[in-house]
Every structure is written in C-alpha cells, then in structure tokens.
Design an enzyme around this catalytic site. Structure first.
Site, short mmCIF file in Angstrom:
data_model
loop_
_atom_site.label_atom_id
_atom_site.label_comp_id
_atom_site.label_asym_id
_atom_site.label_seq_id
_atom_site.Cartn_x
_atom_site.Cartn_y
_atom_site.Cartn_z
NE ARG A 149 48.65 36.19 46.25
CZ ARG A 149 47.68 36.80 45.61
NH1 ARG A 149 47.91 37.97 45.02
NH2 ARG A 149 46.48 36.29 45.56
CG HIS B 198 42.52 43.38 43.70
ND1 HIS B 198 43.59 43.44 44.58
CD2 HIS B 198 42.24 42.06 43.57
CE1 HIS B 198 43.91 42.22 44.95
NE2 HIS B 198 43.12 41.35 44.35
CD GLU C 227 36.45 42.32 42.13
OE1 GLU C 227 37.50 42.36 41.46
OE2 GLU C 227 36.26 41.52 43.05
CG ASN D 264 36.48 35.57 37.83
OD1 ASN D 264 37.50 35.21 37.24
ND2 ASN D 264 36.52 36.09 39.05
NE ARG E 91 39.33 39.14 38.07
CZ ARG E 91 40.07 38.40 38.88
NH1 ARG E 91 39.83 37.12 39.02
NH2 ARG E 91 41.08 38.94 39.54
#
Length: 398
Positions: free
Chosen positions: A241, A180, A383, A7, A91
């Site tokens: 955010r 995601h 993941e 990743n 990823r």
C-alpha cells in the site's frame, strides 16, 4: 472461564482458545482456503505437534464446526465438552462511529455491523459470517464484538476530520477512523506497566509495523491521532500500500486509465515496499537485498524509516511531549535495522538509543539507556488477549 477468540477473513478463520483464569493459551489454529480448493485446518494444542486436516470447507459454518470439533477432539482437543466454552470474542474491523467500545452481540449489533459494510467491504461481511456461524454452532453462548476502530474514537474532531466539504462527513461519514486499535491499546498499556507509571500520565507513540502499518499518538491512555484514515492506505509506506499520496496523483491516474479498479489495485496491491523495491512486500527480503547493494530496496527501506520518524516527531509535537516509543507487529518486533534507523538522530527528543539492546526479536525489550528521557521498547502485540479480556468482562456482565 475459557474464551474462544475468532478472526474471520473472507476465506480464512484464525482462532485461539484462552483460559481466562490465568490468561493461558490452550490452543490456536487456522482454517484456510474456505470455499476454495485445498482447504484445510491447522490446529495446535499448546505443547503438542500441529494437527492438519485437508477437507472440503464450503463456508464459514463448516469452518466453525471444524474448529469446535478440533477443540474437543479426544487426541488433539483441550476441552471435554462445549459447555466449557464460556464465550466467543470476534475481531470486527470496522465499527464506524456507532461502536466506540466492545459490545455483546445481539440483533441490533449485527444490524449495526452490517450498516458500516460500505466502510469495510472486504472485512465486515467476513466478520459477520463468523459471528453468525458461531451463533448457529453454539446457540446460547455469548458473543462479543471487538472493533479495530473503537480505540480511535477518542480522537478529537480536529484530528479525524478531512478538509473537504463538511456535508461529506454528515452524509457520507467520510473521516479518519484508524485501525489496529486493539494492538495500539495493548502495547500502550503494556509499556506503561513496563515503565511502572500510570498510563494516564504518559504520552506514547505506538508503531504497529507489518504488511499493514499504523502509528498512533496515545495521550493519557487515549488515542488522539493515528496515521491510517478513512481506509487502510494512508500513513507510512506499507507492504503493498502506498501510504500518504497527493490526491492529485489519484485524479491524474483516474483520468489516464479511466478505471477506478485499476487505480485501486495500484495503491492497494502494487505500491508500498513492493512497488518501490521491485523485489518483495516482505521487509526481510528487502533488507537482505539492500545489504547486497540493491539501491531500490535501500530506497524502500529509507522511505519507510523516514515516514515513521516523521510521524513520531509530529505526534510528539501534537501531544506537547513524549515519554515512550513502542515498536510492535511483524516488522516492529523483528527488524533491528528499521528500529535503529528510526531512532537515529532522535536525541533532540530525549532518546538515548542503545544498539547493544536492539537485537531483540519477537520478545519484550527496552532499547534505551537507563538515563534516556524518552524510553523505546519492543513489545510483541497480543490483540487476541485484548479481545479475550473484553469478552470475559462483557460476558460476565451479560
């Protein structure tokens, strides 16, 4: 068969080596501050103490070489020879509409990832650098790209389109993409296993809650709607955010300050839990201050939980029912306060929440009573395992 999962960020590289014969984690690590002062690799052989090495790491080629060296180090390594690495899974944050599933990497795939850089300018370039670095370090080893957006490509048009002129979809590819995806895919399938029911007959709301968060409606094993949209600011309140925001606010701020970067920094880096609480983007800090009486932290907490609850209700309506709610990722797996606040007053949906089961942290647990019509679970996301499974499947086919 051993699969290396990478990743890559702009200045970091996370990795895991998984033995896919039994899906055992052999080693994991992090290369950080690539191209910066203080660069280092932290490598952990499962069952051993971490190995940390500070060194000059000017680029991703050097970072990948450090990972490869660490994996075959006589003392800290887990492989004797690089031939033991059967494939590498990467990823990739954004696949646009081009990539609806994981793919073996070739020149055409590299070109496709590059074409959607405008949709993920902070992430896709780094993902590409990681892939190319592995191709250079391990020539002949199959590489597989696994896309965060791919799982959400099953959304119907009425869920992914925005109400702006259609030409902006045709010319500019403006639409909801969602993110995601590997996490939502994993926990949705895992909850079906835990419930002992085929995923094809289930309606599930998966809540990936962390510094970045998204909520997804999974019907029959497919994503039919998700809270993150074209970018990574839509949906619920996040660490820094904003979550959902009236476009008029953006227009107002743009006109007032006259600088898109200033406004972008506001909604991406200065908003969310951090902006409301004034304390931190970390929910652990916010919860601690809230319990000491900090009202702004309480407001941030309430806004987050209220937003999650609204999405659960909306997605239950959109799917025509609901069988399970899943909490995952940093906040979802560890905050019993958030989980209880979200599930409070959901009895009308069929949720019978059991507070005595809610102290679970970072481990799989059911949080509802045996007679609860709608099940609530905590399921730690994995993941990397999703990426490794896809990599194994495609590498064997290839």
């Amino acid at each position: 068969m051993k699969v290396l999962v990478l990743n890559c960020g702009s200045s970091s590289l996370k990795y895991q080596l998984i033995d896919m014969s039994d899906e055992t984690l052999l080693a994991k690590g992090l290369v950080e501050r690539i191209g910066l002062d203080g660069a280092r690799i932290k490598h952990v052989k499962v069952g051993s103490e971490p190995f940390i090495k500070e060194t000059h790491i000017p680029n991703h080629d050097v970072a990948v070489k450090l990972v490869v060296d660490a994996l075959q180090d006589p003392q800290h390594g887990v492989v004797k020879d690089l031939s033991e690495l059967s494939a590498v899974g990467h990823r990739v944050v954004h696949g646009g509409e081009k990539f609806t599933r994981s793919v073996l990497v070739d020149q055409e795939v590299l070109k496709g990832i590059e074409e959607v850089i405008p949709l993920a300018p902070l992430h896709n370039p780094a993902n590409l650098m990681g892939i190319k670095a592995v191709m250079h370090a391990l020539p002949g080893t199959p590489n597989v790209a696994v896309f965060d957006t791919a799982f959400h490509q099953t959304m119907p048009a009425h869920a992914y389109m925005y109400g702006i002129p259609y030409e902006h979809y045709e010319k500019d590819r403006v639409r909801r993409y969602g993110f995601h995806g590997t996490s939502h895919f994993y926990v949705a399938h895992r909850v079906a296993e835990a419930m002992g029911r085929p995923i094809e007959e289930l309606k599930i709301v998966t809540c990936h809650l962390g510094n970045g968060s998204s909520i997804t409606a999974v019907s029959g094993g497919k994503s039919v709607d998700t809270s993150l949209g074209y970018g990574t600011t839509e949906g619920i309140l996040m660490g820094t955010r904003s979550g959902n925001l009236d476009p008029s606010v953006m227009i107002y701020l743009m006109e007032k300050y006259g600088d898109p970067k200033v406004v972008s920094d506001v909604v991406h880096k200065k908003s969310g839990v951090c902006g409301i609480s004034g304390v931190s983007s970390d929910m652990r800090d916010v919860e601690e201050a809230m319990e000491k009486g900090d009202q702004r932290c309480k407001l941030a907490f309430d806004m987050l939980c209220y937003g999650i609850k609204k999405y659960i209700g909306a997605y239950a309506a959109a799917m025509g029912g609901i069988d399970a709610i899943v909490f995952t990722a940093g906040i979802g797996e560890n905050s019993d306060l958030v989980r209880e606040a979200v599930c409070k007053d959901l009895e009308f949906l069929g949720v019978k929440f059991d507070p005595s089961k809610n102290k679970a942290r970072g481990k799989e647990a059911e949080l509802t009573t045996p007679d609860s019509k709608v099940k609530v679970y905590v399921i730690p996301t994995n993941e990397e395992l999703v990426i490794a499974r896809d990599t194994k499947e495609l590498a064997l086919k290839g």
